[in-house]
Scaffold this active site. Sequence first.
Site: not given
Ligand code: SDX
Length: 382
Positions: A264, A318
């Site tokens: 998140h 989720d």
């Molecule tokens: C919702 O914003 C809100 O409030 C949203 C929400 C709401 O109520 O409206 O809470 C609802 O959208 C929840 C999120 C649902 N999405 C997912 O579950 C999809 C998987 N999650 C990721 O795609 C990610 O965590 C996000 C999109 C939720 C957040 O993305 P960010 O803040 O841009 O984080 P990032 O992609 O830059 O990740 C930071 C690091 C990365 O690693 P590095 O490149 O720094 O080494 O964390 C890693 C990412 O690869 N990472 C994950 C991960 N989520 C982040 N690695 C593995 N699995 C994951 N799920």
Amino acid sequence: MADKIDKKPSGLEDVVVCEQDICYIDGKRGQLVYHGYDIDDLCDHSTFEEVAYLLWNGKLPNQAELTAFHDSLFDAMTVPDAVFDVMRLLPKNTDAMRVLATAVSVLGTFDPQADDMSPEANRAKSLRLTAQMPMLTTAWYHISQGREPQPVTNPARGIAYNFLRTLTGEEPDNYTVRTFDVALILHADHELNASTFSGRVTAGTLSDLHSAVVAAINTLKGPLHGGANEAVMKMLRDIGEVDKAEAYVQNMVANKQKVMGFGHRVYKAKDPRAVILEEMSEELSKRTGDTKWFDMSRKVEATFQPYVAAKGIYPNVDFYSASTYHMMGIPDDIFTPIFACSRVIGWTAHIMQQYQNNRIFRPSSDYDGPQNLKWSPIEQRS
Ligand code: SDX
């Protein structure tokens, strides 16, 4: 041209774009607050309808206010037949979120107040959409299978009851209704998430409320946002059995794949909504005797968490909503529309506040392209 710098976009992280009193999140402590009330308190004591009143009015209703609100909401639980006619024209395999966005656009063409931007009209339209979107969602479930939508038989039973009743055509049990009601409370608002921001940006141009909600629906659809709940269910189905979960997740880690339902932008602790959904999923698994999906979810979390806790990655809203919805008998492909049916409260609360204190959103960017190039005739180009 200079080599493009492979910089990770900021995604507007930590950028403040407005003031609002609707929702507060403490990402470090894993706390969610609607107009000053903690989400745990609201889930223990409130209903989705009462939370809707709170998010729109900034206070909990007294009995007279709640009764009047219920009456107006339940009176609005009707959809013009023409909207269903349009839905019948769509390919049966159309994504349910695409159908919802289409149907809300069509609702706007039949709403006599669609272009009335007064606060009263926007409040009335928000209320109508809140009552209509659940009915659009369950109607599409039936239409997509060649059946007629189920009629609303008892509006006064509220949105959670009528969603389940019009989805299955059967009388839902009280525990399932209350569990679904709490799930709707949990999804109602979440500060400046992508879809709410999208709604605010659209409202910021003084486009109308239906258009801003359609923008928000289309934004929520993405698997990085609201679409993640369906992606989690797909992952669980791919895993197949509880004893295969550990190897499956280890393989995802080895391949640096994102595990849906985790991570998140704001929470660096377990999402408080995931905590409550996990409890509901466990209780449903005991009541239904179908423990597979909850046990599998728990195993995925136990396997994945040690790899990512140091990065502040935990289950989000989720992750456990997937097994919870599945055990309530809800089809996978309407998980995300359910998110929209709840979040329309938050979207419209923010959209109405945007209209009250508006300036069009227009951020800037760092240009890293070429300059001063001269046009050349096509025969002279390599
Ligand atoms: C919702 O914003 C809100 O409030 C949203 C929400 C709401 O109520 O409206 O809470 C609802 O959208 C929840 C999120 C649902 N999405 C997912 O579950 C999809 C998987 N999650 C990721 O795609 C990610 O965590 C996000 C999109 C939720 C957040 O993305 P960010 O803040 O841009 O984080 P990032 O992609 O830059 O990740 C930071 C690091 C990365 O690693 P590095 O490149 O720094 O080494 O964390 C890693 C990412 O690869 N990472 C994950 C991960 N989520 C982040 N690695 C593995 N699995 C994951 N799920």
